[in-house]
Design an enzyme around this catalytic site. Structure first.
Site, PDB file in Angstrom:
ATOM      1  N   HIS A 255     -31.486  -7.276   8.195  1.00 40.04           N
ATOM      2  CA  HIS A 255     -30.007  -7.565   8.584  1.00 40.04           C
ATOM      3  C   HIS A 255     -29.135  -6.683   9.789  1.00 40.04           C
ATOM      4  O   HIS A 255     -30.150  -5.730  10.059  1.00 40.04           O
ATOM      5  CB  HIS A 255     -29.144  -7.743   7.414  1.00 40.04           C
ATOM      6  CG  HIS A 255     -28.833  -6.393   6.952  1.00 40.04           C
ATOM      7  ND1 HIS A 255     -29.893  -5.691   6.300  1.00 40.04           N
ATOM      8  CD2 HIS A 255     -27.670  -5.590   6.722  1.00 40.04           C
ATOM      9  CE1 HIS A 255     -29.384  -4.213   5.692  1.00 40.04           C
ATOM     10  NE2 HIS A 255     -28.050  -4.559   6.156  1.00 40.04           N
TER      11      HIS A 255
ATOM     12  N   HIS B 218     -27.012  -4.925  10.384  1.00 40.53           N
ATOM     13  CA  HIS B 218     -26.012  -3.460  10.170  1.00 40.53           C
ATOM     14  C   HIS B 218     -26.829  -2.241  11.341  1.00 40.53           C
ATOM     15  O   HIS B 218     -27.964  -2.263  11.181  1.00 40.53           O
ATOM     16  CB  HIS B 218     -25.958  -2.835   8.822  1.00 40.53           C
ATOM     17  CG  HIS B 218     -24.909  -3.869   7.978  1.00 40.53           C
ATOM     18  ND1 HIS B 218     -24.839  -3.846   6.847  1.00 40.53           N
ATOM     19  CD2 HIS B 218     -23.975  -4.595   8.515  1.00 40.53           C
ATOM     20  CE1 HIS B 218     -23.739  -4.666   6.572  1.00 40.53           C
ATOM     21  NE2 HIS B 218     -23.193  -5.014   7.676  1.00 40.53           N
TER      22      HIS B 218
ATOM     23  N   ASP C 198     -27.420   0.622  10.977  1.00 42.98           N
ATOM     24  CA  ASP C 198     -28.249   1.663  10.070  1.00 42.98           C
ATOM     25  C   ASP C 198     -29.564   0.946   9.653  1.00 42.98           C
ATOM     26  O   ASP C 198     -30.655   1.754   9.330  1.00 42.98           O
ATOM     27  CB  ASP C 198     -27.619   2.297   9.127  1.00 42.98           C
ATOM     28  CG  ASP C 198     -27.460   1.471   7.990  1.00 42.98           C
ATOM     29  OD1 ASP C 198     -26.542   0.278   8.068  1.00 42.98           O
ATOM     30  OD2 ASP C 198     -27.671   1.510   6.788  1.00 42.98           O
ATOM     31  N   HIS C 199     -29.860  -0.196  10.377  1.00 43.13           N
ATOM     32  CA  HIS C 199     -31.064  -0.941   9.993  1.00 43.13           C
ATOM     33  C   HIS C 199     -31.882  -1.455  11.208  1.00 43.13           C
ATOM     34  O   HIS C 199     -33.017  -1.744  11.387  1.00 43.13           O
ATOM     35  CB  HIS C 199     -30.920  -2.156   8.891  1.00 43.13           C
ATOM     36  CG  HIS C 199     -30.560  -1.739   7.675  1.00 43.13           C
ATOM     37  ND1 HIS C 199     -31.315  -1.660   6.499  1.00 43.13           N
ATOM     38  CD2 HIS C 199     -29.494  -1.257   7.331  1.00 43.13           C
ATOM     39  CE1 HIS C 199     -30.777  -1.216   5.673  1.00 43.13           C
ATOM     40  NE2 HIS C 199     -29.344  -0.928   5.935  1.00 43.13           N
TER      41      HIS C 199
ATOM     42  N   HIS D   7     -24.715  -9.975   1.041  1.00 42.48           N
ATOM     43  CA  HIS D   7     -24.591  -8.387   1.877  1.00 42.48           C
ATOM     44  C   HIS D   7     -24.175  -8.695   3.101  1.00 42.48           C
ATOM     45  O   HIS D   7     -23.125  -8.434   3.612  1.00 42.48           O
ATOM     46  CB  HIS D   7     -25.636  -7.493   1.691  1.00 42.48           C
ATOM     47  CG  HIS D   7     -25.420  -6.188   2.431  1.00 42.48           C
ATOM     48  ND1 HIS D   7     -24.395  -5.405   2.026  1.00 42.48           N
ATOM     49  CD2 HIS D   7     -25.958  -5.838   3.612  1.00 42.48           C
ATOM     50  CE1 HIS D   7     -24.521  -4.273   2.969  1.00 42.48           C
ATOM     51  NE2 HIS D   7     -25.467  -4.413   3.700  1.00 42.48           N
TER      52      HIS D   7
ATOM     53  N   ASP E  98     -30.654  -4.370   2.148  1.00 43.88           N
ATOM     54  CA  ASP E  98     -29.542  -3.957   1.280  1.00 43.88           C
ATOM     55  C   ASP E  98     -28.844  -5.012   0.481  1.00 43.88           C
ATOM     56  O   ASP E  98     -27.788  -5.086   0.099  1.00 43.88           O
ATOM     57  CB  ASP E  98     -28.236  -3.420   2.223  1.00 43.88           C
ATOM     58  CG  ASP E  98     -28.625  -2.390   3.069  1.00 43.88           C
ATOM     59  OD1 ASP E  98     -29.528  -1.853   3.018  1.00 43.88           O
ATOM     60  OD2 ASP E  98     -27.604  -1.992   4.126  1.00 43.88           O
TER      61      ASP E  98
ATOM     62  N   HIS F 285     -32.190   1.777   1.142  1.00 42.75           N
ATOM     63  CA  HIS F 285     -31.354   3.050   0.899  1.00 42.75           C
ATOM     64  C   HIS F 285     -31.969   3.614  -0.592  1.00 42.75           C
ATOM     65  O   HIS F 285     -32.041   3.002  -1.517  1.00 42.75           O
ATOM     66  CB  HIS F 285     -29.739   2.952   0.565  1.00 42.75           C
ATOM     67  CG  HIS F 285     -29.173   2.239   1.878  1.00 42.75           C
ATOM     68  ND1 HIS F 285     -28.483   3.306   2.789  1.00 42.75           N
ATOM     69  CD2 HIS F 285     -28.941   1.219   2.463  1.00 42.75           C
ATOM     70  CE1 HIS F 285     -28.023   2.814   3.729  1.00 42.75           C
ATOM     71  NE2 HIS F 285     -28.305   1.487   3.683  1.00 42.75           N
TER      72      HIS F 285
HETATM   73 FE    FE Z   1     -27.453  -0.214   5.060  1.00 46.46          FE
HETATM   74 ZN    ZN Z   2     -26.185  -3.116   5.345  1.00 48.25          ZN
END
Ligand code: FE
Ligand code: ZN
Length: 256
Positions: free
Chosen positions: A54, A56, A58-59, A112, A129, A167
């Site tokens: 996805h 985001h 942080d990915h 999400h 996530d 995570h």
């Molecule tokens: Fe994340």
């Molecule tokens: Zn995420």
């Protein structure tokens, strides 16, 4: 297994999943590039594919730099317009990684984010996530109904499926799970094991679907104990598993 699967820690609590054979590797959700570069260099591996679940940061943050460096494709959800994605995936699309002789299938699991996908194959699921060990992702772009359908889709995979989440949230998730089901023995045992793993700075992941079915309240919205806890928290009767899910999801948003 003729390949290795391991989580590379990134940022504070992210995992970038590395799949590797003797010479080649693929990564899932490289939020930053440095941990990947280091792991590849240590093992003398060439990166041959990047998979994104996805949009985001942080990915996806490290994906473009790695793709440029190694000249490899970036697979990602068609519905999220992630910059750099060269293979846009929809439900059921196949991801072939010839250098690793691996093939995964994309599953759309919105909730999400609106276009979130999972990669499933070889008894593994990379679920980003959406499903965490003993928990699930927050509803940033989707509805409770969508998320609970997505979790049901993941829960339909075989017991032995390795659950590779984005995570390391297991210990905190289990504290909430214990609040919902104080008498659940599996939750209690797993909480002790997970805390011990973290004390040794080891990952609690991958989990398995068999375990998640026993300990994850968000996969247990049809269990009498979970329904009862949710109704007590809501202060009224709940009509179905989606309502139960919605109540415990928003309950957890305010639980610390
Ligand atoms: Fe994340
Ligand atoms: Zn995420």
């Amino acid at each position: 297994m003729s390949f290795e699967l391991l989580p590379l820690p990134a940022f504070r609590d992210n995992y970038i999943w590395l799949l590797a054979t003797v010479h080649s590797a693929a990564v899932v959700d490289p939020g930053e590039s440095e941990p990947v570069r280091r792991a590849l260099a240590q093992r003398g591996l060439t990166l041959c594919a990047i998979l994104l679940t996805h949009h985001h940061a942080d990915h996806v943050g490290g994906a473009m730099a790695l793709a440029r460096e190694f000249g490899c494709p970036i697979f990602g959800p068609a519905a999220e317009g992630i910059p750099g994605v060269s293979r846009a995936l929809r439900e059921g699309d196949l991801v072939d990684i010839p250098a690793l002789r691996l093939r995964f299938q994309a599953q759309e699991i919105p909730g999400h984010t609106a276009g979130h996908i999972a990669y499933q194959g070889h008894n593994i699921v990379f679920c980003g996530d959406t499903l965490f060990s003993a928990g699930c992702g927050r509803l940033f772009e989707g509805t409770a109904a969508q998320m609970s359908a997505s979790l049901a889709k993941l829960a339909a995979l075989p017991d032995a499926t390795a659950v590779c989440c984005g995570h390391e949230y297991t210990v905190a998730n289990l504290r909430f799970a214990q609040l919902i089901e104080p008498e659940n023995r599996e939750i209690r045992i797993y909480a002790e094991q997970a805390a011990e793993r973290r004390r040794q700075n080891l990952p609690t992941l991958p989990s398995t679907l068999a375990r998640e079915r026993q300990v994850n309240p968000f996969l247990r919205c049809r269990e009498a104990v979970v329904i009862e806890a949710a109704e007590k928290h809501a202060g009224h009767r709940l009509n179905d598993a989606i309502e139960v899910f919605a109540v415990i999801r928003s309950w957890k948003d305010t639980f610390h």
